[in-house]
Design a protein around this motif. Structure first.
Motif, PDB file in Angstrom:
ATOM      1  N   CYS A 129       0.782  -1.167   0.205  1.00  0.00           N
ATOM      2  CA  CYS A 129      -0.078   0.208  -0.017  1.00  0.00           C
ATOM      3  C   CYS A 129       0.797   1.296  -0.050  1.00  0.00           C
ATOM      4  O   CYS A 129       0.349   2.443  -0.109  1.00  0.00           O
ATOM      5  N   GLU A 130       2.160   1.178   0.044  1.00  0.00           N
ATOM      6  CA  GLU A 130       2.851   2.369  -0.293  1.00  0.00           C
ATOM      7  C   GLU A 130       3.267   2.676  -1.492  1.00  0.00           C
ATOM      8  O   GLU A 130       3.256   3.901  -1.918  1.00  0.00           O
ATOM      9  N   VAL A 131       2.871   1.617  -2.231  1.00  0.00           N
ATOM     10  CA  VAL A 131       2.982   2.027  -3.821  1.00  0.00           C
ATOM     11  C   VAL A 131       1.520   2.205  -4.326  1.00  0.00           C
ATOM     12  O   VAL A 131       1.262   3.215  -4.904  1.00  0.00           O
ATOM     13  N   THR A 132       0.860   1.135  -3.965  1.00  0.00           N
ATOM     14  CA  THR A 132      -0.616   1.066  -4.408  1.00  0.00           C
ATOM     15  C   THR A 132      -1.463   1.812  -3.340  1.00  0.00           C
ATOM     16  O   THR A 132      -2.089   1.125  -2.527  1.00  0.00           O
ATOM     17  N   ASP A 133      -1.599   3.053  -3.050  1.00  0.00           N
ATOM     18  CA  ASP A 133      -2.047   3.720  -2.121  1.00  0.00           C
ATOM     19  C   ASP A 133      -3.581   4.224  -2.128  1.00  0.00           C
ATOM     20  O   ASP A 133      -3.698   5.366  -1.382  1.00  0.00           O
ATOM     21  N   THR A 134      -4.155   3.918  -3.138  1.00  0.00           N
ATOM     22  CA  THR A 134      -5.787   4.454  -3.208  1.00  0.00           C
ATOM     23  C   THR A 134      -6.588   3.287  -3.250  1.00  0.00           C
ATOM     24  O   THR A 134      -6.435   2.300  -3.741  1.00  0.00           O
ATOM     25  N   GLN A 135      -7.950   3.682  -3.127  1.00  0.00           N
ATOM     26  CA  GLN A 135      -8.944   2.614  -2.955  1.00  0.00           C
ATOM     27  C   GLN A 135      -9.063   2.180  -4.642  1.00  0.00           C
ATOM     28  O   GLN A 135      -9.030   0.761  -4.837  1.00  0.00           O
ATOM     29  N   TYR A 136      -9.192   3.152  -5.471  1.00  0.00           N
ATOM     30  CA  TYR A 136      -8.988   2.586  -7.073  1.00  0.00           C
ATOM     31  C   TYR A 136      -7.946   1.721  -7.341  1.00  0.00           C
ATOM     32  O   TYR A 136      -8.198   0.580  -7.918  1.00  0.00           O
ATOM     33  N   ARG A 137      -6.742   2.025  -7.035  1.00  0.00           N
ATOM     34  CA  ARG A 137      -5.528   1.114  -7.382  1.00  0.00           C
ATOM     35  C   ARG A 137      -5.722  -0.124  -6.803  1.00  0.00           C
ATOM     36  O   ARG A 137      -5.277  -1.301  -7.339  1.00  0.00           O
ATOM     37  N   VAL A 138      -5.949  -0.147  -5.426  1.00  0.00           N
ATOM     38  CA  VAL A 138      -5.975  -1.452  -4.546  1.00  0.00           C
ATOM     39  C   VAL A 138      -7.059  -2.391  -5.537  1.00  0.00           C
ATOM     40  O   VAL A 138      -6.810  -3.646  -5.747  1.00  0.00           O
ATOM     41  N   LEU A 139      -8.197  -1.888  -5.558  1.00  0.00           N
ATOM     42  CA  LEU A 139      -9.260  -2.761  -6.180  1.00  0.00           C
ATOM     43  C   LEU A 139      -9.098  -3.146  -7.564  1.00  0.00           C
ATOM     44  O   LEU A 139      -9.270  -4.174  -7.805  1.00  0.00           O
ATOM     45  N   ALA A 140      -8.457  -2.164  -8.245  1.00  0.00           N
ATOM     46  CA  ALA A 140      -8.095  -2.548  -9.757  1.00  0.00           C
ATOM     47  C   ALA A 140      -7.034  -3.527  -9.656  1.00  0.00           C
ATOM     48  O   ALA A 140      -7.234  -4.567 -10.508  1.00  0.00           O
ATOM     49  N   THR A 301      -6.711   3.914 -14.473  1.00  0.00           N
ATOM     50  CA  THR A 301      -7.502   5.203 -14.229  1.00  0.00           C
ATOM     51  C   THR A 301      -8.826   5.235 -14.891  1.00  0.00           C
ATOM     52  O   THR A 301      -8.821   4.392 -16.015  1.00  0.00           O
ATOM     53  N   GLY A 302      -9.882   5.999 -14.534  1.00  0.00           N
ATOM     54  CA  GLY A 302     -10.763   6.371 -15.563  1.00  0.00           C
ATOM     55  C   GLY A 302     -12.215   5.847 -15.234  1.00  0.00           C
ATOM     56  O   GLY A 302     -13.177   6.186 -15.605  1.00  0.00           O
ATOM     57  N   TRP A 303     -12.372   4.594 -14.467  1.00  0.00           N
ATOM     58  CA  TRP A 303     -13.471   4.115 -14.200  1.00  0.00           C
ATOM     59  C   TRP A 303     -14.079   4.693 -12.761  1.00  0.00           C
ATOM     60  O   TRP A 303     -13.350   5.015 -12.095  1.00  0.00           O
ATOM     61  N   TYR A 309     -15.178  -1.880  -8.018  1.00  0.00           N
ATOM     62  CA  TYR A 309     -15.458  -2.711  -6.946  1.00  0.00           C
ATOM     63  C   TYR A 309     -16.309  -3.847  -7.279  1.00  0.00           C
ATOM     64  O   TYR A 309     -16.258  -5.041  -7.151  1.00  0.00           O
ATOM     65  N   SER A 310     -17.535  -3.409  -8.366  1.00  0.00           N
ATOM     66  CA  SER A 310     -18.378  -4.639  -8.774  1.00  0.00           C
ATOM     67  C   SER A 310     -17.531  -5.480  -9.653  1.00  0.00           C
ATOM     68  O   SER A 310     -17.757  -6.780  -9.463  1.00  0.00           O
ATOM     69  N   VAL A 311     -16.420  -5.140 -10.573  1.00  0.00           N
ATOM     70  CA  VAL A 311     -15.620  -6.428 -11.218  1.00  0.00           C
ATOM     71  C   VAL A 311     -14.878  -7.060 -10.409  1.00  0.00           C
ATOM     72  O   VAL A 311     -14.925  -8.073 -10.745  1.00  0.00           O
TER      73      VAL A 311
END
Length: 589
Positions: A129-140, A301-303, A309-311
């Motif tokens: 999470c230091e690299v993937t630090d946003t909800q969007y990036r984690v879920l993606a 990015t973009g969604w 989250y649904s995907v």
């Protein structure tokens, strides 16, 4: 562009070489212009390292000394996954270099290998999470990992079903051939009659049986069965089969097997499957191919977040499995994007139909849960495991264990490992720091072409690592903090000692004017000085000036020239001309 590379590989006009191949035999290594021996001297020495990667933080060892209690506790919690149950969520705390991530990765590898051994579906996914630090990036990132796993499993199932379909086709074709062959016995070839249960009877026996049968009534006329007819036609003739009359299946008098026993028919390929016909297998293959096409990878990015989250949810729930999601540096995720991600992940199990999700959170901050929603805190922190710092003796064991694999024999002098352990123990028992020290000492020894790593190499490594840490911290500072630090450096370069906050603020304002930056208030500059103090870059001590109040006396805690060089490398600060600081009147006791 042509796909044929023959023109390139066959040409001698590409920088004097033939394509991408290099012929060292034809190379003139004695030519000073082409080879000046830059690397020859470096390669002439014997390497010290056997496997340098063993000393890097990313390496997960097969054995973790002094962490058996924490590993066993994790294992007792996660064993529920091997029973098809949902393991409790785990929060792992501890300072940097206490073995948290290495232990969690070690346990997860054991979990996955054991799940494969017992054919229990279990997946472990690691996110930093230091690299993937946003909800969007984690879920993606999670969604794409599970989409890739699902596609791989679908391909495996399609391969199995295609093999089943081929076997069914072959079986049905053989059955059709046998059925057609039975229409006219006179047309049966030797190969087709090989399955006849009477084929092993000799021709003499067959002729004898025919002769005996010719002198009796036909079974159709007498109403007797063929077996009965053969057994009673001629009392002087022994039965051909060697069996007692009426005992067609049993052994004969001489223990022989009945010749009219039918062989075991091979099972139909679909017999033990949920499919009744070959068409049903084809339909299932078509469904799986359609499922595979329906998976759409998530862009970074973009969604909208709810779509991501649904995907992710659909990808996880596609198969029956237990999923363990490991979130390293989980406090960074909470600081950057709040606790929405943890809330969604911790509440997934109430909606999932096929899968179950468990979370392992790893953090250096023991208090980060204070900022979580109470509902998230209660569900996330079901189990807590604390990793205490290593002491010097434990660090010595860790370094000894790694050095046996990392270095060639007799590469270390006796005082190297104790000194590395002592340096690291001073800094809160950081095993990562101890390993960095040992690796860097080995690199310095190798560069100097020394055959053995000695104490002096360790001390040089200590200075180098400290400087590298300072350079990295200073390089990543925000621009305003860099301006405050630059002001302190300029004051020290001009001989000002025991610098106070007012002096720093005056120089800071002039620096802001030089690069056209916004000027912060003196109170905010004081806060930035406190942050630099916390990072160990400056030393700020509050002192009393009597009736003039209290102020901070500031001094630099890092090498001046190296720090200034890092600051000047910033494109905005490199435009600052050399200015003489204006030092306000100073009050001395």
């Amino acid at each position: 562009m042509s796909d044929d590379n023959s023109e390139i590989t066959g040409s001698d006009d590409v920088d004097g070489t033939s394509g991408f191949s290099t012929d060292f035999e034809d190379a003139d290594l004695g030519d000073e212009e082409s080879n000046q021996g830059l690397f020859d001297d470096l390669l002439s020495g014997e390497p010290i390292f056997e496997n340098k990667e063993v000393l890097r933080p990313s390496y997960t060892p097969h054995e973790l000394p002094h962490r058996s209690d924490q590993i066993n506790k994790m294992a007792t919690i996660l064993v529920a996954a091997l029973r098809g149950e949902t393991p409790s969520n785990i929060l792992i705390y501890g300072k940097t270099g206490t073995g948290k991530t290495a232990s969690a990765k070690f346990v997860s590898k054991e979990l996955e290998s054991t799940s494969q051994k017992y054919s229990v579906p279990c997946d472990v996914e690691y996110i930093n999470c230091e690299v993937t630090d946003t909800q969007y990036r984690v879920l993606a990132q999670l969604a794409n990992k599970f989409i890739e796993k699902n596609k791989g499993r679908i391909d495996d199932r399609i391969d199995e079903l295609e093999s089943l379909r081929d076997a069914t086709e072959e079986y049905d074709a053989t059955a059709d051939d046998d059925a057609h062959a039975g229409d006219d016995p006179t047309d049966r070839t030797a190969e087709e009659t090989a399955s006849d249960p009477f084929d092993f009877v000799s021709s003499e026996e067959t002729e004898s049986r025919s002769a005996v049968s010719s002198g009796t009534e036909s079974s159709a006329e007498s109403g007797d069965s063929p077996a009965e007819t053969r057994g009673s036609s001629d009392p002087a003739s022994p039965p051909v089969t060697g069996t007692e009359p009426g005992d067609a299946d049993g052994p004969g008098r001489d223990g022989e097997t009945a010749i009219d026993a039918t062989p075991q028919e091979p099972a139909h390929p679909l017999e033990s499957t949920p499919f009744g016909t070959r068409a049903e297998v084809d339909d299932r293959i078509a469904e799986l191919e359609e499922d595979k096409e329906s998976f759409e990878e998530v862009p970074m990015t973009g969604w909208p977040t709810d779509r991501v989250y649904s995907v992710f949810f659909d990808a996880v729930d596609y198969d029956e499995r237990v999923v363990v999601i490991m979130l390293d540096e989980i406090d960074k995720l909470v600081e950057k994007s709040g606790d929405d991600t943890l809330y969604n992940l911790s509440r997934m199990n109430s909606e999932l139909e096929n899968s179950r999700v468990s979370i392992i959170g790893i953090s250096n901050d023991l208090k980060f849960t204070d900022f979580l929603d109470p509902r998230v805190k209660s569900s996330l922190g079901e189990e807590e495991i604390v990793f205490p710092p290593y002491d010097a003796n434990q660090l010595r064991d860790i370094l000894k264990h790694r050095s046996e694999v990392a270095f060639k024999g007799n590469a270390l002098s006796d005082d190297v490992i104790p000194l590395c352990a002592a340096f690291a123990a001073q800094e809160h028992g950081d095993a990562r720091r101890a390993l960095d020290l040992l690796r860097t000492a080995g690199e310095l020894a190798e560069r100097s072409q020394a055959e053995t790593i000695v104490e002096e190499h360790v001390r040089q490594a200590q200075d180098k690592i400290e400087l590298d840490r300072v350079v990295e911290v200073v390089r990543t500072l925000p621009t305003q903090s860099k301006l405050v630090l630059f002001a302190i450096i300029l004051l020290e370069k001009n001989g000002v000692h025991s610098i106070n906050t007012g002096e720093v603020f005056n120089i800071y304002k002039r620096l802001c004017e030089e690069i056209d930056a916004d000027v912060l208030t003196q109170r905010r500059v004081t806060d930035l000085i406190s942050e630099l103090d916390m990072l160990g870059i400056v030393n700020a001590v509050v002192v009393s000036k009597g009736r003039y109040g209290r102020t901070k006396e500031i001094s630099l805690s890092v090498p001046l020239e190296e720090t200034e060089a890092v600051l000047v490398s910033d494109s905005r600060l490199s435009d600052i001309d050399d200015i003489q600081p204006f030092v306000q009147a100073r009050f001395e006791n």
